[in-house]
Design an enzyme around this catalytic site. Sequence first.
Site, short mmCIF file in Angstrom:
data_model
loop_
_atom_site.label_atom_id
_atom_site.label_comp_id
_atom_site.label_asym_id
_atom_site.label_seq_id
_atom_site.Cartn_x
_atom_site.Cartn_y
_atom_site.Cartn_z
N GLU A 147 -48.32 72.05 -25.53
CA GLU A 147 -49.76 72.39 -25.91
C GLU A 147 -50.49 70.97 -26.51
O GLU A 147 -51.81 70.87 -26.10
CB GLU A 147 -49.79 73.60 -26.75
CG GLU A 147 -49.31 74.92 -26.21
CD GLU A 147 -47.80 74.98 -26.34
OE1 GLU A 147 -47.39 75.97 -25.79
OE2 GLU A 147 -47.37 74.21 -26.76
N ARG B 213 -58.66 88.91 -22.65
CA ARG B 213 -57.76 87.82 -21.94
C ARG B 213 -57.87 87.96 -20.41
O ARG B 213 -58.17 87.16 -19.68
CB ARG B 213 -56.42 87.64 -21.92
CG ARG B 213 -55.66 88.99 -21.81
CD ARG B 213 -54.07 88.97 -21.75
NE ARG B 213 -53.43 90.19 -21.45
CZ ARG B 213 -52.21 90.41 -20.98
NH1 ARG B 213 -51.33 88.99 -20.79
NH2 ARG B 213 -51.57 91.53 -20.94
N ARG C 247 -54.94 90.51 -26.37
CA ARG C 247 -54.02 91.11 -25.17
C ARG C 247 -54.34 92.33 -24.84
O ARG C 247 -54.15 92.93 -23.72
CB ARG C 247 -52.58 90.79 -25.76
CG ARG C 247 -51.49 91.36 -24.77
CD ARG C 247 -50.26 91.39 -25.41
NE ARG C 247 -49.17 91.61 -24.49
CZ ARG C 247 -47.78 91.69 -25.03
NH1 ARG C 247 -47.62 91.59 -26.33
NH2 ARG C 247 -47.25 92.16 -24.13
N HIS D 17 -54.00 86.37 -26.65
CA HIS D 17 -53.26 86.62 -27.64
C HIS D 17 -53.46 86.51 -28.96
O HIS D 17 -52.62 86.34 -29.61
CB HIS D 17 -51.79 86.29 -27.10
CG HIS D 17 -51.39 86.77 -25.75
ND1 HIS D 17 -52.02 86.26 -24.56
CD2 HIS D 17 -50.57 87.56 -25.38
CE1 HIS D 17 -51.52 86.86 -23.69
NE2 HIS D 17 -50.82 87.51 -23.90
N PHE E 74 -50.60 78.82 -30.16
CA PHE E 74 -50.22 77.30 -29.72
C PHE E 74 -51.40 76.65 -29.57
O PHE E 74 -51.46 75.40 -30.12
CB PHE E 74 -49.49 77.68 -28.47
CG PHE E 74 -48.32 78.40 -28.49
CD1 PHE E 74 -47.43 78.58 -29.54
CD2 PHE E 74 -47.93 79.49 -27.48
CE1 PHE E 74 -46.47 79.24 -29.71
CE2 PHE E 74 -47.05 80.18 -27.39
CZ PHE E 74 -46.20 80.24 -28.42
N ASP F 33 -44.62 91.15 -29.79
CA ASP F 33 -44.22 89.73 -30.13
C ASP F 33 -44.03 89.16 -31.53
O ASP F 33 -43.30 88.42 -31.88
CB ASP F 33 -45.26 88.72 -29.39
CG ASP F 33 -45.27 88.74 -27.47
OD1 ASP F 33 -44.27 89.58 -27.53
OD2 ASP F 33 -46.00 88.33 -27.11
#
Length: 314
Positions: free
Chosen positions: A55, A8, A164, A106, A80, A114
């Site tokens: 999104e 990322r 990530r 991610h 998303f 998360d």
Amino acid sequence: MAEKMATREAYGRALAELGETYDFVVLDADLAAATKTELFRKKFPDRFFDCGIAEGNMMGVAAGLAAAGQIPFASSFAMFAAGRAFEQVRNSIGYPHLNVKIGATHAGITVGEDGASHQCNEDIALMRVIPGMTVICPADAAETRAAVEAALKYEGPVYMRFGRYAVPTVTDYTGRPFEIGKASCLRAGNDVTIAATGFMVHLALEAADQLAVEGISAEVINVPTIKPLDRETLTASARKTGAVVTAEEHSVIGGLGSAVAECLTETCPVPVLKVGVQDVFGTSGSVPALLEAYGLTSDEICRHAKEAIAARRA
């Protein structure tokens, strides 16, 4: 292996660098700091659009920009970009085959703490089923930089998958471009093929080292483009070794493993065993603990390799 960097981070750096040479725009859904598109925003604020936490709308805006002749990069978390906005990606981008590049960060369980709601292990399956969609999952920072430029030059929709968690650099694109639809042999071998993508590539190389100690020669194939798949390279390797293991930070359903199995069923039927997330949701935890819990390790690749060899001999 060279320094570690999250793909990322490499994505954000690539956008900021390429923005100096190429004319394109970047969209984000209120996650610029996390997706690293903020690096582009700071250099080219007039070419950056924050669409907020919407999104689906962002994908519609990207489609409109592409229809008007722009090259948009639409960025968000994989959950998303591929999940929440699937309908807009399918109907507004895929169906008219618009020149939109989707930067999905991610991805996979290495999102860590998360948890399951953000650990997207289904995005490759969702995106590769859309007709005409190109799906890219780079192994490291070097491949990410090269892949972003290749996607920029390619005419058509592209889904790019980034992580990530920092990974070591195992590829070298010095003096050569990224070729969409091409896999590469990182380690030659004769006993078993390990076809890996994204985060799992460096672990595949570690597994090959471990297997070598036991006298097993493993061929490691890096598969950064899952669609279109490099059927020629994978088939040639399977014919040589007669046994294949796939490794991905994604569900074993619908991802790299499925794509490779579908290919080899038609071209070179051999045992194909899959290392990946086994049809379960993720959970919150540290990345090392999650990798161990879900079997995304070099040891697990080695175990599958031995099983594939045994199945070939049976």
